[in-house]
Design a protein around this motif. Sequence first.
Motif, PDB file in Angstrom:
ATOM      1  N   ILE A 147       1.022  -1.518   0.093  1.00 40.77           N
ATOM      2  CA  ILE A 147       0.129  -0.119  -0.213  1.00 40.77           C
ATOM      3  C   ILE A 147       1.260   1.067   0.278  1.00 40.77           C
ATOM      4  O   ILE A 147       0.476   1.997  -0.151  1.00 40.77           O
ATOM      5  N   ASN A 148       1.854   1.447   0.686  1.00 36.20           N
ATOM      6  CA  ASN A 148       2.289   2.488   0.297  1.00 36.20           C
ATOM      7  C   ASN A 148       3.167   2.398  -1.248  1.00 36.20           C
ATOM      8  O   ASN A 148       3.578   3.294  -0.953  1.00 36.20           O
ATOM      9  N   ILE A 149       3.601   1.501  -1.738  1.00 35.66           N
ATOM     10  CA  ILE A 149       4.573   1.658  -3.146  1.00 35.66           C
ATOM     11  C   ILE A 149       3.105   2.294  -3.640  1.00 35.66           C
ATOM     12  O   ILE A 149       2.952   3.529  -4.722  1.00 35.66           O
ATOM     13  N   LYS A 150       1.398   2.098  -3.677  1.00 34.12           N
ATOM     14  CA  LYS A 150       0.636   2.933  -3.951  1.00 34.12           C
ATOM     15  C   LYS A 150       0.211   3.965  -4.108  1.00 34.12           C
ATOM     16  O   LYS A 150       0.312   5.111  -4.627  1.00 34.12           O
ATOM     17  N   GLN A 151      -0.032   4.341  -2.705  1.00 33.38           N
ATOM     18  CA  GLN A 151       0.298   5.417  -2.232  1.00 33.38           C
ATOM     19  C   GLN A 151       1.639   6.552  -2.365  1.00 33.38           C
ATOM     20  O   GLN A 151       1.221   7.595  -3.114  1.00 33.38           O
ATOM     21  N   ALA A 152       2.624   6.029  -2.962  1.00 27.04           N
ATOM     22  CA  ALA A 152       4.123   6.964  -3.468  1.00 27.04           C
ATOM     23  C   ALA A 152       3.379   6.738  -4.799  1.00 27.04           C
ATOM     24  O   ALA A 152       3.832   8.580  -5.095  1.00 27.04           O
ATOM     25  N   ILE A 153       3.437   6.458  -5.301  1.00 25.28           N
ATOM     26  CA  ILE A 153       2.654   6.493  -6.988  1.00 25.28           C
ATOM     27  C   ILE A 153       1.736   7.630  -6.889  1.00 25.28           C
ATOM     28  O   ILE A 153       2.059   8.254  -8.138  1.00 25.28           O
ATOM     29  N   ILE A 154       0.506   7.960  -5.941  1.00 27.23           N
ATOM     30  CA  ILE A 154      -0.162   8.474  -5.828  1.00 27.23           C
ATOM     31  C   ILE A 154       0.445  10.364  -5.802  1.00 27.23           C
ATOM     32  O   ILE A 154       0.081  11.644  -6.331  1.00 27.23           O
ATOM     33  N   LEU A 179      -7.103  -0.487  -8.389  1.00 31.12           N
ATOM     34  CA  LEU A 179      -8.179   0.395  -9.501  1.00 31.12           C
ATOM     35  C   LEU A 179      -8.783   1.761  -8.383  1.00 31.12           C
ATOM     36  O   LEU A 179      -8.807   2.840  -9.433  1.00 31.12           O
ATOM     37  N   THR A 180      -8.387   1.761  -7.226  1.00 31.35           N
ATOM     38  CA  THR A 180      -8.556   3.182  -6.379  1.00 31.35           C
ATOM     39  C   THR A 180      -6.954   4.143  -7.151  1.00 31.35           C
ATOM     40  O   THR A 180      -7.085   5.618  -6.771  1.00 31.35           O
ATOM     41  N   THR A 181      -6.482   3.523  -7.480  1.00 31.00           N
ATOM     42  CA  THR A 181      -5.221   3.617  -7.469  1.00 31.00           C
ATOM     43  C   THR A 181      -5.131   4.642  -8.802  1.00 31.00           C
ATOM     44  O   THR A 181      -4.893   6.286  -8.862  1.00 31.00           O
ATOM     45  N   PHE A 182      -5.718   3.611  -9.401  1.00 28.16           N
ATOM     46  CA  PHE A 182      -5.824   4.136 -10.730  1.00 28.16           C
ATOM     47  C   PHE A 182      -7.183   5.504 -11.083  1.00 28.16           C
ATOM     48  O   PHE A 182      -6.914   6.314 -11.784  1.00 28.16           O
TER      49      PHE A 182
END
Length: 246
Positions: A147-154, A179-182
């Motif tokens: 989840i920290n990977i995705k948050q950093a991407i956001i 999907l939330t990240t997208f």
Amino acid sequence: MRIIQIMLWITMSLPGFGQTAPAKNNGLPDFRRLTNPGFGLERIQAFIQQYKNSRESYRNKPVSQGAYDSLSIREKFTYAMIYPERYLQNCARFTYFFQRGKLFPRLSFGYNENTLSFRQIQFLKMNRDSVITFLNEVIQQKKSWGINIKQAIIEINGWEFIPAMMAYYRQRPDDTDVLTTFMALMAHDVFSSFTQSEYYNHLYGDPVGYQVTVDADKTTEAFILTTTMAYYTSRTGKRSLKTLVK
């Protein structure tokens, strides 16, 4: 360096890249846990214990500015990934973001009641190119999209990761946080095909609620994936390949 990064992107986009074992029913699913960086981790863990100014295990407090400034760029990245230093009060907890079969407008950051501070977010944004490289390294080393990977991407608006995340999602369709990240990426760039949709109005409309959801069904999934690829195509059309993989 650019040639190496191009190779990294090719590797990450291959089918099966990043495949991990299904989550076990022993707490949080694996994709909602942290993916710890493999570089400087032990040193940063010791650094946090040395400088943090709180005995409350659930409450992260920022280290002093002097101590923070002593960290290298890689160390600041690791620090942000494992120790978000902004404490959220109980009323702001994201405990509602853990329902299977539902999509939320934003991620639960997975840190109890803590999230990234302003200086950590600014660090990620101001060092975007380096952060992309660091994220590439972590994903390849750990074969994990925590989840920290995705948050950093956001936070860095990392639309360049979309093809690799698509490949990962094909292997892990249970990780609906993708999907939330997208959606968060498209909302950030105000991509009209998304922002003019009912999904956007429901999830990001006024007033924005932390508990608002949509069902993570096949229709919703198909819309998000198709629209995300259209968004990615629109972005790549505005930049050269060299800039894209920077």
